[in-house]
Design a protein around this motif. Structure first.
Motif, PDB file in Angstrom:
ATOM      1  N   LEU A  29       2.352   9.400  -5.681  1.00  0.00           N
ATOM      2  CA  LEU A  29       2.910  10.589  -5.296  1.00  0.00           C
ATOM      3  C   LEU A  29       3.938  11.157  -6.329  1.00  0.00           C
ATOM      4  N   ARG A  30       4.606  10.189  -6.648  1.00  0.00           N
ATOM      5  CA  ARG A  30       5.797  10.615  -7.646  1.00  0.00           C
ATOM      6  C   ARG A  30       5.292  10.951  -9.127  1.00  0.00           C
ATOM      7  N   ALA A  31       4.177  10.356  -9.489  1.00  0.00           N
ATOM      8  CA  ALA A  31       3.459  10.720 -10.727  1.00  0.00           C
ATOM      9  C   ALA A  31       3.128  12.080 -10.596  1.00  0.00           C
ATOM     10  N   ASP A  32       2.354  12.410  -9.511  1.00  0.00           N
ATOM     11  CA  ASP A  32       1.802  13.549  -9.260  1.00  0.00           C
ATOM     12  C   ASP A  32       2.886  14.974  -9.505  1.00  0.00           C
ATOM     13  N   LEU A  33       3.584  14.549  -8.708  1.00  0.00           N
ATOM     14  CA  LEU A  33       4.978  15.596  -8.443  1.00  0.00           C
ATOM     15  C   LEU A  33       5.621  15.540  -9.978  1.00  0.00           C
TER      16      LEU A  33
ATOM     17  N   GLY B  41       0.778  -1.264   0.017  1.00  0.00           N
ATOM     18  CA  GLY B  41       0.064  -0.112  -0.208  1.00  0.00           C
ATOM     19  C   GLY B  41       0.699   1.130  -0.169  1.00  0.00           C
ATOM     20  N   VAL B  42       2.034   1.214   0.752  1.00  0.00           N
ATOM     21  CA  VAL B  42       2.858   2.424   1.011  1.00  0.00           C
ATOM     22  C   VAL B  42       3.496   2.549  -0.604  1.00  0.00           C
ATOM     23  N   ARG B  43       3.937   1.341  -1.098  1.00  0.00           N
ATOM     24  CA  ARG B  43       4.769   1.557  -2.414  1.00  0.00           C
ATOM     25  C   ARG B  43       3.574   2.211  -3.574  1.00  0.00           C
TER      26      ARG B  43
ATOM     27  N   ARG C 141      13.966  13.265  -3.755  1.00  0.00           N
ATOM     28  CA  ARG C 141      14.951  13.751  -4.723  1.00  0.00           C
ATOM     29  C   ARG C 141      14.536  13.601  -6.038  1.00  0.00           C
ATOM     30  N   GLU C 142      13.714  12.958  -6.780  1.00  0.00           N
ATOM     31  CA  GLU C 142      12.990  12.893  -7.931  1.00  0.00           C
ATOM     32  C   GLU C 142      12.474  14.164  -8.038  1.00  0.00           C
TER      33      GLU C 142
ATOM     34  N   ARG D 128      11.366   5.651   0.725  1.00  0.00           N
ATOM     35  CA  ARG D 128      10.621   5.882  -0.406  1.00  0.00           C
ATOM     36  C   ARG D 128      10.081   7.448  -0.392  1.00  0.00           C
ATOM     37  N   LEU D 129      10.042   7.955   0.704  1.00  0.00           N
ATOM     38  CA  LEU D 129       9.716   9.684   0.867  1.00  0.00           C
ATOM     39  C   LEU D 129      11.105  10.250   0.276  1.00  0.00           C
ATOM     40  N   ASP D 130      12.151   9.783   0.752  1.00  0.00           N
ATOM     41  CA  ASP D 130      13.460  10.353   0.457  1.00  0.00           C
ATOM     42  C   ASP D 130      13.512  10.450  -1.162  1.00  0.00           C
ATOM     43  N   GLU D 131      13.315   9.015  -1.706  1.00  0.00           N
ATOM     44  CA  GLU D 131      13.425   9.016  -3.230  1.00  0.00           C
ATOM     45  C   GLU D 131      12.423   9.861  -3.973  1.00  0.00           C
ATOM     46  N   ALA D 132      11.158   9.956  -3.384  1.00  0.00           N
ATOM     47  CA  ALA D 132      10.315  10.925  -4.118  1.00  0.00           C
ATOM     48  C   ALA D 132      10.991  12.399  -3.978  1.00  0.00           C
TER      49      ALA D 132
END
Length: 203
Positions: free
Chosen positions: A117-121, A109-111, A194-195, A188-192
């Motif tokens: 979130l990454r897609a929206d960003l 679910g988190v993934r 950075r992206e 995963r939040l850190d990865e998002a």
């Protein structure tokens, strides 16, 4: 959410707990939570009717000790526990599997939430780059940027609220929020983040 106990298993497991020694109702609830790694904490409305049914069947007796009602297994209850030792082994194995499955569901679910979130960003960053490439007047660009910033903040806040709701619901239902799950979310939040930074810098 994956069920922890299959139909009928809870009844036998309650007898197994009482076979270890007399317990009061809330002690049984806490024991179930401990034995399932925190993934299952039943309500009093779940446990007491089952204890009453076991009493009707002659499997347990109860005595009142002050404000507590103590439940104790009978000889008939012990006989059932002994005769169903193999079933109990299967229940224990199933509990271990259920704990792993529930943890996997939370991680999945988190993934999925992080992917969204990454897609929206990324979409917000792409829209920002498109507006910049078109080189509109400075005032119009700033106005649109403020509008997009507000939209992005709404997206992020919505994501934050949804995750908080999902996690709080999971914990309220008896789920165990382990360090590995929290570490996974943080990573995963850190990865998002950075992206997003890379996207805003144009690459």
């Amino acid at each position: 959410m994956t069920p922890v106990f299959s139909h009928g298993d809870l009844r036998l497991y309650l007898l197994n707990l009482l076979d270890e020694g007399p317990r009061h109702g809330y002690d049984i609830i806490h024991a179930l939570s401990d034995r399932t790694g925190g993934t299952y904490t039943p309500s009093a409305g779940t446990i007491y009717p089952r204890l009453a049914k076991l009493e009707e069947e002659g499997m347990v007796t109860k005595t009142v000790d002050g404000r507590k009602t103590i439940y104790e297994i009978t000889d008939a209850g012990r006989a059932e526990v002994a005769s169903r030792a193999a079933d109990l082994e299967g229940i224990e194995a199933g509990l271990a599997d259920s704990v792993r499955l529930i943890a996997d569901e939370v991680r999945a679910g988190v993934r999925e939430a992080m992917k969204s979130l990454r897609a929206d960003l990324a979409a917000a960053a792409q829209a920002d780059r498109t507006h910049t490439t078109q080189a509109p007047p400075a005032d119009d660009a700033r106005t649109r940027s403020r509008e997009e910033l507000h939209r992005l903040e709404t997206v992020v806040n919505g994501f934050r609220g949804q995750v908080r709701t999902d996690i709080r619901t999971y914990v309220a239902r008896g789920g165990e929020l382990t360090a590995s799950i929290v570490d996974d979310v943080a990573t995963r939040l850190d990865e998002a983040a950075r992206e997003l930074t890379r996207a805003l810098r144009g690459g």
